[in-house]
Design a protein around this motif. Structure first.
Motif, PDB file in Angstrom:
ATOM      1  N   THR A  66     -24.752   4.712  -3.715  1.00  0.00           N
ATOM      2  CA  THR A  66     -23.649   5.325  -4.468  1.00  0.00           C
ATOM      3  C   THR A  66     -24.101   6.444  -5.406  1.00  0.00           C
ATOM      4  O   THR A  66     -23.459   7.505  -5.452  1.00  0.00           O
ATOM      5  CB  THR A  66     -22.853   4.261  -5.250  1.00  0.00           C
ATOM      6  OG1 THR A  66     -22.242   3.364  -4.325  1.00  0.00           O
ATOM      7  CG2 THR A  66     -21.768   4.911  -6.095  1.00  0.00           C
ATOM      8  N   PRO A  67     -25.176   6.294  -6.190  1.00  0.00           N
ATOM      9  CA  PRO A  67     -25.592   7.411  -7.051  1.00  0.00           C
ATOM     10  C   PRO A  67     -25.872   8.695  -6.270  1.00  0.00           C
ATOM     11  O   PRO A  67     -25.474   9.791  -6.700  1.00  0.00           O
ATOM     12  CB  PRO A  67     -26.864   6.871  -7.720  1.00  0.00           C
ATOM     13  CG  PRO A  67     -26.669   5.388  -7.752  1.00  0.00           C
ATOM     14  CD  PRO A  67     -25.987   5.078  -6.459  1.00  0.00           C
ATOM     15  N   ALA A  68     -26.535   8.570  -5.132  1.00  0.00           N
ATOM     16  CA  ALA A  68     -26.793   9.749  -4.304  1.00  0.00           C
ATOM     17  C   ALA A  68     -25.491  10.315  -3.760  1.00  0.00           C
ATOM     18  O   ALA A  68     -25.337  11.539  -3.627  1.00  0.00           O
ATOM     19  CB  ALA A  68     -27.730   9.385  -3.150  1.00  0.00           C
ATOM     20  N   GLU A  69     -24.533   9.452  -3.451  1.00  0.00           N
ATOM     21  CA  GLU A  69     -23.233   9.894  -2.946  1.00  0.00           C
ATOM     22  C   GLU A  69     -22.489  10.701  -3.999  1.00  0.00           C
ATOM     23  O   GLU A  69     -21.908  11.756  -3.701  1.00  0.00           O
ATOM     24  CB  GLU A  69     -22.403   8.665  -2.545  1.00  0.00           C
ATOM     25  CG  GLU A  69     -21.071   8.988  -1.918  1.00  0.00           C
ATOM     26  CD  GLU A  69     -21.168   9.299  -0.447  1.00  0.00           C
ATOM     27  OE1 GLU A  69     -20.228   9.922   0.078  1.00  0.00           O
ATOM     28  OE2 GLU A  69     -22.168   8.945   0.189  1.00  0.00           O
ATOM     29  N   ILE A  88     -26.223  13.688 -15.039  1.00  0.00           N
ATOM     30  CA  ILE A  88     -25.068  12.783 -15.057  1.00  0.00           C
ATOM     31  C   ILE A  88     -25.314  11.654 -16.050  1.00  0.00           C
ATOM     32  O   ILE A  88     -24.444  11.294 -16.842  1.00  0.00           O
ATOM     33  CB  ILE A  88     -24.790  12.217 -13.649  1.00  0.00           C
ATOM     34  CG1 ILE A  88     -24.251  13.326 -12.732  1.00  0.00           C
ATOM     35  CG2 ILE A  88     -23.778  11.064 -13.718  1.00  0.00           C
ATOM     36  CD1 ILE A  88     -24.157  12.926 -11.267  1.00  0.00           C
ATOM     37  N   ILE A  89     -26.534  11.099 -16.036  1.00  0.00           N
ATOM     38  CA  ILE A  89     -26.881  10.011 -16.963  1.00  0.00           C
ATOM     39  C   ILE A  89     -26.837  10.493 -18.413  1.00  0.00           C
ATOM     40  O   ILE A  89     -26.251   9.839 -19.288  1.00  0.00           O
ATOM     41  CB  ILE A  89     -28.273   9.449 -16.633  1.00  0.00           C
ATOM     42  CG1 ILE A  89     -28.251   8.719 -15.280  1.00  0.00           C
ATOM     43  CG2 ILE A  89     -28.745   8.496 -17.735  1.00  0.00           C
ATOM     44  CD1 ILE A  89     -29.618   8.302 -14.790  1.00  0.00           C
ATOM     45  N   SER A  90     -27.436  11.652 -18.677  1.00  0.00           N
ATOM     46  CA  SER A  90     -27.531  12.133 -20.058  1.00  0.00           C
ATOM     47  C   SER A  90     -26.201  12.659 -20.584  1.00  0.00           C
ATOM     48  O   SER A  90     -25.889  12.505 -21.768  1.00  0.00           O
ATOM     49  CB  SER A  90     -28.598  13.230 -20.158  1.00  0.00           C
ATOM     50  OG  SER A  90     -28.238  14.359 -19.380  1.00  0.00           O
ATOM     51  N   GLU A  91     -25.392  13.289 -19.708  1.00  0.00           N
ATOM     52  CA  GLU A  91     -24.152  13.915 -20.157  1.00  0.00           C
ATOM     53  C   GLU A  91     -22.939  12.987 -20.084  1.00  0.00           C
ATOM     54  O   GLU A  91     -21.997  13.131 -20.865  1.00  0.00           O
ATOM     55  CB  GLU A  91     -23.873  15.174 -19.320  1.00  0.00           C
ATOM     56  CG  GLU A  91     -24.919  16.270 -19.510  1.00  0.00           C
ATOM     57  CD  GLU A  91     -24.749  17.403 -18.499  1.00  0.00           C
ATOM     58  OE1 GLU A  91     -23.727  17.411 -17.777  1.00  0.00           O
ATOM     59  OE2 GLU A  91     -25.637  18.284 -18.433  1.00  0.00           O
ATOM     60  N   ALA A 144     -23.191   4.677 -16.141  1.00  0.00           N
ATOM     61  CA  ALA A 144     -22.102   4.090 -15.356  1.00  0.00           C
ATOM     62  C   ALA A 144     -21.456   5.108 -14.426  1.00  0.00           C
ATOM     63  O   ALA A 144     -20.902   4.751 -13.381  1.00  0.00           O
ATOM     64  CB  ALA A 144     -21.049   3.496 -16.286  1.00  0.00           C
ATOM     65  N   MET A 145     -21.544   6.403 -14.795  1.00  0.00           N
ATOM     66  CA  MET A 145     -20.933   7.452 -13.972  1.00  0.00           C
ATOM     67  C   MET A 145     -21.598   7.558 -12.602  1.00  0.00           C
ATOM     68  O   MET A 145     -20.984   8.038 -11.651  1.00  0.00           O
ATOM     69  CB  MET A 145     -21.014   8.797 -14.703  1.00  0.00           C
ATOM     70  CG  MET A 145     -20.121   9.878 -14.124  1.00  0.00           C
ATOM     71  SD  MET A 145     -18.375   9.435 -14.144  1.00  0.00           S
ATOM     72  CE  MET A 145     -18.101   9.250 -15.914  1.00  0.00           C
ATOM     73  N   LEU A 146     -22.848   7.107 -12.485  1.00  0.00           N
ATOM     74  CA  LEU A 146     -23.532   7.141 -11.192  1.00  0.00           C
ATOM     75  C   LEU A 146     -22.863   6.233 -10.180  1.00  0.00           C
ATOM     76  O   LEU A 146     -23.052   6.390  -8.963  1.00  0.00           O
ATOM     77  CB  LEU A 146     -24.999   6.715 -11.351  1.00  0.00           C
ATOM     78  CG  LEU A 146     -25.908   7.667 -12.129  1.00  0.00           C
ATOM     79  CD1 LEU A 146     -27.292   7.064 -12.262  1.00  0.00           C
ATOM     80  CD2 LEU A 146     -25.984   9.033 -11.439  1.00  0.00           C
TER      81      LEU A 146
END
Length: 295
Positions: free
Chosen positions: A126-129, A159-162, A166-168
């Motif tokens: 999912t994170p790669a998606e 994505i993690i920092s901004e 959980a957004m991944l």
């Protein structure tokens, strides 16, 4: 994916099923990435910006050049290294176990094994998606709104920092749902078509090609509605549910919008299915040739 016309062989080691699965997926995506990018752009266009395949291709060429078709390739490769490694490794492992314990699985059992393997692989990937969807969608946005990720690892860290870790996993439910449909159709149909055709065609690339084409067509038709919902959920700026997205598409664009991008999707899934299974079968054959000479 056993062949009843040949003497029984020891199953390929479990860990090697995962390695071969990932390798075949990564080799295949290098060929079909342009079709996947066109498909994603079409799915995100919405009713006001709806364009044909040729219109989307023309836009990419004029604004981004030929290299624009490979935007997000690093994310696509990373996705194959996680998702396809997981799904094909799990499916072949389950298939080998079932065959050695209970005999050749029936078509419904193949569908269930494909769905289980696809769901697990999709969650891992999912994170790669998420990174892939955002990177391939970036070029259609105005310059000031683009995220301009440099590569998949830059996308993941930003994505993690901004937005937070959980957004991944945004759209994980939609991703897993799609993967269960895709893999139930793709892996189950391929294994069944291969089993039914091997006595007429013999084992070889011709058989793998025809079985893959059948699998790709069935997979495209079955998976496209959930794929469109997944794509829009993951690209949304704010969290939204699959049901809300599905209702909005049907209300604003009509039921047939759920199959928007059918041609570029099949242009990706058809060849990708063919390439993945041909590469996978060749890797399996190389392994058996190598181990047979050692016996």
């Amino acid at each position: 994916m056993s062949d009843k016309n040949k003497k029984p062989r020891k199953p390929i080691p479990g860990w090697l099923n995962f390695v071969f699965g990932g390798m075949s997926g990564m080799m295949g995506i290098c060929v079909v990435q342009p079709a996947d990018l066109v498909k994603t752009r079409m799915q995100l266009s919405g009713p006001s910006g709806k364009k044909s395949v040729l219109g989307v291709v023309g836009d990419i060429l004029s604004k981004e050049g030929v290299s624009g078709f490979y935007t997000g390739l690093s994310a696509a490769l990373f996705r194959q290294a996680t998702y396809t490694t997981g799904r094909l490794g799990c499916y072949n492992g389950l298939s080998n176990y079932y065959t050695s314990t209970y005999g050749v699985p029936s078509f419904p059992i193949k569908l269930v094994m494909g769905m289980a393997a696809g769901g697990l692989g999709a969650f891992i990937g999912t994170p790669a998606e998420v990174a892939l969807i955002r990177m391939t969608a970036d070029g259609r946005l105005p310059p000031e709104q683009r995220r301009n990720y440099k590569n998949v690892f830059n996308a993941l860290t930003r994505i993690i920092s901004e937005e937070g870790p959980a957004m991944l996993f945004r759209g994980a439910t939609a991703t897993v749902t799609r993967a269960m449909v895709v893999n139930g159709a793709q892996l189950g149909t391929y294994a069944q078509a291969r089993e039914m055709l091997v006595s007429q065609m013999g084992d070889g690339i011709g058989l793998h090609f025809v079985a893959s084409l059948i699998s790709g067509l069935v997979t495209t038709f079955a998976s496209l509605p959930v794929d469109i919902v997944k794509t829009r959920v993951q690209n949304s700026a704010k969290g939204t549910s699959q049901v809300a997205v599905l209702k909005k598409i049907i209300q604003n664009e009509g039921v047939f919008a759920l199959w928007s991008g059918f041609i570029p999707t099949y242009a990706k899934i058809g060849p990708l299915t063919v390439l993945i299974f041909i590469f996978l079968e060749q890797l399996n054959a190389m392994y058996y040739r190598w181990t047979d000479t050692d016996d």
